[in-house]
Design a protein around this motif. Structure first.
Motif, short mmCIF file in Angstrom:
data_model
loop_
_atom_site.label_atom_id
_atom_site.label_comp_id
_atom_site.label_asym_id
_atom_site.label_seq_id
_atom_site.Cartn_x
_atom_site.Cartn_y
_atom_site.Cartn_z
N GLY A 43 0.82 -1.21 0.00
CA GLY A 43 0.00 0.00 0.00
C GLY A 43 0.85 1.27 0.00
O GLY A 43 0.42 2.30 0.50
N HIS A 106 2.41 8.11 6.66
CA HIS A 106 1.25 7.45 6.07
C HIS A 106 -0.05 8.17 6.46
O HIS A 106 -0.90 8.44 5.61
CB HIS A 106 1.22 5.98 6.49
N HIS A 110 -2.93 10.21 4.12
CA HIS A 110 -4.39 10.02 4.17
C HIS A 110 -5.10 11.35 4.44
O HIS A 110 -6.18 11.60 3.89
CB HIS A 110 -4.77 8.99 5.24
N GLN A 207 -10.57 5.02 4.38
CA GLN A 207 -10.01 4.27 3.26
C GLN A 207 -9.81 2.82 3.64
O GLN A 207 -9.52 2.51 4.78
CB GLN A 207 -8.62 4.81 2.88
N ASP A 209 -7.28 0.03 3.76
CA ASP A 209 -5.83 0.23 3.88
C ASP A 209 -5.22 -0.85 4.76
O ASP A 209 -5.80 -1.25 5.76
CB ASP A 209 -5.59 1.60 4.52
N HIS A 213 -0.56 3.28 11.15
CA HIS A 213 -0.85 4.71 11.31
C HIS A 213 -0.69 5.14 12.76
O HIS A 213 -0.83 4.31 13.66
CB HIS A 213 -2.28 5.01 10.86
ZN LIG Z 1 -2.71 4.19 3.03
#
Ligand SMILES: [Zn+2]
Length: 249
Positions: A43, A106, A110, A207, A209, A213
């Motif tokens: 990703g 990351h 987003h 999202q 994903d 995070h």
């Molecule tokens: Zn992502």
């Protein structure tokens, strides 16, 4: 399948595990443990690096990368003498400074997606990141220098707002019923996948994903747009870096 902690606890940086499989047929030894904190990459987020430590004799190995293979997280070691053996108890220890920087990066990407979608209705077509910097591609015909400056300011407002970042796992049908998820092309996910992991920046972005995070946007700090390019009439690329950290640190 063995325990893959990165998906449920992004802040787990160390765990004790046991070697369940070893492959020494190639140049670099490949190791699977019964549990790990490593993120295998995917990703747009690179895999983790770190160490495996054997308390029994103080031996340690550098993990130079990780990847998914057959559903398992495989650790690729720096070739360096005798590899560990099946059944060995090891401490799996992430390069945490690098991982945390990737988590902040990351989440920042987003937030960028969220602002560009909310204010301009532009779809994401791709993205990639390094620790501290990254890029996103959008279907964003009207993008301009002025607009990019405005987007940067709006992303920084959202990050400073201290929005919670939530991880969830939804049944496929439920995920498909969320209109916002379609923009991340959740419909392109293989038919065999019946659960969809989602990352929500509460009030800003949702999202499908697989990445790691931070738990709150306030941990990201701020961003600066370092460049933007046309990759065609419609496809545009925006590059960002985190402010207050050195990219690649
Ligand atoms: Zn992502």
């Amino acid at each position: 399948m063995h325990l893959q902690l990165c998906y449920t606890d992004a802040y787990a940086r160390r765990v004790e595990g046991e070697v369940v499989a070893l492959d020494i047929s190639g140049e670099a030894p490949l190791v699977i443990l019964d549990r790990t904190v490593f993120y295998p990459g995917g990703g747009g987020q690179p895999s983790d690096r770190g160490l495996l430590l054997r308390a029994a004799d103080g031996r340690q190995w550098t993990v130079r990368s990780a990847r998914k293979a057959g559903g398992e997280i495989v650790h690729e070691l720096e070739p360096d003498g005798m590899p560990p053996g099946v059944g060995d108890r090891l401490t799996v220890d992430l390069d945490w400074a690098r991982r945390l920087l990737l988590m902040r990066t990351h989440t920042a990407l987003h937030a960028l997606c969220g602002v560009v979608w909310r204010d301009h209705g532009a779809l994401v077509t791709g993205g990639n990141m390094e620790p501290g910097s990254g890029r996103m591609d959008f279907e964003f015909e009207r993008m301009s220098g002025d607009l990019v400056g405005e987007i940067e300011a709006k992303v920084n407002v959202e990050l400073a707002a201290g929005r919670e970042v939530r991880v969830d796992v939804l049944p496929r049908e439920e995920a498909f019923a969320i209109p916002d998820l379609i923009r991340t092309k959740v419909n392109l996910l293989p038919a065999g996948i019946d659960e969809i992991r989602t990352i929500e920046i509460v009030g800003l972005d949702l999202q499908a994903d697989g990445g790691t995070h931070v738990a709150n946007t306030s941990e990201v700090g701020g961003i600066r747009v370092t460049g933007y390019e046309s990759k065609g009439r419609i496809n545009k690329r925006i590059r960002i870096e985190l402010t207050g950290v050195l990219a690649g640190a």
